[in-house]
Design a protein around this motif. Structure first.
Motif, PDB file in Angstrom:
ATOM      1  N   TYR A  69       0.854  -1.184   0.000  1.00 52.95           N
ATOM      2  CA  TYR A  69       0.000   0.000   0.000  1.00 52.95           C
ATOM      3  C   TYR A  69       0.895   1.241   0.000  1.00 52.95           C
ATOM      4  O   TYR A  69       1.998   1.222   0.544  1.00 52.95           O
ATOM      5  CB  TYR A  69      -0.896   0.022   1.238  1.00 52.95           C
ATOM      6  N   SER A  70       0.417   2.322  -0.604  1.00 53.28           N
ATOM      7  CA  SER A  70       1.199   3.554  -0.624  1.00 53.28           C
ATOM      8  C   SER A  70       0.295   4.761  -0.441  1.00 53.28           C
ATOM      9  O   SER A  70      -0.895   4.722  -0.751  1.00 53.28           O
ATOM     10  CB  SER A  70       1.978   3.678  -1.933  1.00 53.28           C
ATOM     11  N   ALA A  71       0.902   5.824   0.082  1.00 56.38           N
ATOM     12  CA  ALA A  71       0.164   7.066   0.312  1.00 56.38           C
ATOM     13  C   ALA A  71       1.064   8.258   0.010  1.00 56.38           C
ATOM     14  O   ALA A  71       2.252   8.259   0.351  1.00 56.38           O
ATOM     15  CB  ALA A  71      -0.314   7.142   1.761  1.00 56.38           C
ATOM     16  N   VAL A  72       0.517   9.257  -0.618  1.00 54.22           N
ATOM     17  CA  VAL A  72       1.219  10.521  -0.817  1.00 54.22           C
ATOM     18  C   VAL A  72       1.083  11.333   0.459  1.00 54.22           C
ATOM     19  O   VAL A  72      -0.008  11.442   1.029  1.00 54.22           O
ATOM     20  CB  VAL A  72       0.629  11.296  -2.003  1.00 54.22           C
ATOM     21  N   LEU A  73       2.211  11.879   0.929  1.00 51.97           N
ATOM     22  CA  LEU A  73       2.182  12.711   2.128  1.00 51.97           C
ATOM     23  C   LEU A  73       1.783  14.119   1.731  1.00 51.97           C
ATOM     24  O   LEU A  73       2.554  14.863   1.114  1.00 51.97           O
ATOM     25  CB  LEU A  73       3.550  12.698   2.818  1.00 51.97           C
ATOM     26  N   GLN A  74       0.581  14.468   2.063  1.00 51.71           N
ATOM     27  CA  GLN A  74      -0.058  15.689   1.581  1.00 51.71           C
ATOM     28  C   GLN A  74       0.732  16.942   1.979  1.00 51.71           C
ATOM     29  O   GLN A  74       1.098  17.135   3.133  1.00 51.71           O
ATOM     30  CB  GLN A  74      -1.477  15.771   2.146  1.00 51.71           C
ATOM     31  N   GLY A  75       1.013  17.792   0.969  1.00 55.47           N
ATOM     32  CA  GLY A  75       1.636  19.086   1.223  1.00 55.47           C
ATOM     33  C   GLY A  75       3.137  19.059   1.408  1.00 55.47           C
ATOM     34  O   GLY A  75       3.729  20.093   1.743  1.00 55.47           O
ATOM     35  N   GLU A  76       3.788  17.905   1.185  1.00 51.25           N
ATOM     36  CA  GLU A  76       5.229  17.807   1.421  1.00 51.25           C
ATOM     37  C   GLU A  76       5.972  17.500   0.125  1.00 51.25           C
ATOM     38  O   GLU A  76       5.437  16.875  -0.786  1.00 51.25           O
ATOM     39  CB  GLU A  76       5.533  16.726   2.456  1.00 51.25           C
ATOM     40  N   LYS A  77       7.246  17.950   0.071  1.00 48.67           N
ATOM     41  CA  LYS A  77       8.102  17.692  -1.085  1.00 48.67           C
ATOM     42  C   LYS A  77       8.907  16.409  -0.934  1.00 48.67           C
ATOM     43  O   LYS A  77       9.246  15.753  -1.915  1.00 48.67           O
ATOM     44  CB  LYS A  77       9.072  18.862  -1.296  1.00 48.67           C
TER      45      LYS A  77
END
Length: 321
Positions: A69-77
């Motif tokens: 599973y994967s998730a984008v870390l919202q608002g981070e570069k």
């Protein structure tokens, strides 16, 4: 002698035989990364957590279901590392730029969010290109994390990074200043030794480690050096041998730090090997992250599991924060 075996099907298998030891490489499902890093095996959830740094992505491989599973870390570069927090369900420490943040993620959802910033280091314009690069927790749950100058066109000129020890509710303490590229780290709790990779030095150094204070004592001793293959992430087995990933060498070197001898070379069909961690129910699977930077062709970016090494790792520690 080496023997190559390719399996037909969705999962490619590649095995090597060197002397009396056989091992097998297998690609984890749906675990491609541009810059895979920071593998952390969590015994409680039987999961491998790792990151895709430049895409600010968090990943979790579930051993029981064989799913990633994967998730984008919202608002981070950037997301430089991920470590579960002891006693906190679905909470992690993650490195973002020069901040250590607390993130809430259920390990399944495609989006993760920062809850708050726990620590920040290296203020001022002179550090504007710096970011966290790697981190682990010692056996007491103390976070140790390092920074680097992140100009991809010139990684080696500036030594503005540092390795930090983070105490609960205290200011971060630099324990290795003037680092070029802070990278792999691990401990031998029996001998009270700490091992650290500064990739800019192309070596691995050994320190005496004070578990009470989280500080390093004495002068460092170089236990591994390579002229051309740059070391990256690293782990240790129950016998005290180091497993050193090389970003430019398609290889993980198994090294006895006492004798400085290379005991084994674990070969991969891609160049940029970034880090490794032992996991699985018996801690006898070596999980390995890789990178597809610089337009490296497939299978670059694959995350592997390596079995048949005849070695076991040590439990990794959750962070206390």
């Amino acid at each position: 002698m080496k023997r190559f075996i390719f399996a037909i099907g969705a999962l490619a298998v590649l095995s090597y035989v060197q002397t009396a030891t056989s091992y097998k490489l297998e690609a984890l499902p749906n675990a491609y990364t541009l810059v895979g890093e920071g593998p952390h095996w969590d015994i409680k959830t039987q999961s491998l957590y790792f990151v895709d740094i430049d895409l600010a992505k968090l990943l979790r491989y579930d051993y029981k279901t064989n799913k990633t599973y994967s998730a984008v870390l919202q608002g981070e570069k950037f997301a430089s590392f991920i470590i579960p927090i002891k006693g906190k369900k679905d909470k992690f420490v993650v490195g973002c730029d020069r901040r250590v943040v607390i993130v809430k993620w259920d390990g399944i959802s495609p989006i993760a969010k920062v809850v708050y910033t726990a620590h920040e280091v290296e203020f001022g314009n002179e550090y504007h290109m710096n970011r966290f690069n790697d981190a682990k927790a010692d056996k007491k749950g103390r976070l140790v994390a390092g920074t680097m100058w992140n100009d991809q066109s010139d990684l080696f000129t500036y030594r503005k990074g540092s390795l930090y020890s983070f105490q609960k509710k205290k200011k971060a303490k630099s324990i290795v200043p003037y680092a070029g590229i802070s990278n792999g780290m691990t401990w031998n709790d029996k001998t009270k030794k700490f091992y650290f990779v500064d990739s800019a030095n192309y070596n691995v150094t050994e320190f005496n480690y004070n578990y009470k204070t989280g500080t390093l004592n004495g002068d460092p001793r170089v236990v591994w050096q390579h002229e051309t293959h740059m070391p990256d992430g690293m782990t240790i087995d129950a016998d005290g041998n180091l497993y050193i990933a090389t970003f430019s060498g398609s290889t993980i070197y198994k090294v006895n730090p006492k004798t400085k001898k290379t005991l084994m070379e674990i070969k991969f069909p891609t160049k940029q090997i970034t880090s490794a961690a032992f996991g699985g129910p018996n801690l006898d699977i070596l999980y390995v992250t890789t990178s597809a930077l610089n337009n490296e062709p497939p299978p670059a970016g694959t995350t592997y599991q390596v079995t048949g090494l005849g070695a076991k790792g040590l439990p990794m520690t959750r962070v206390r924060i």
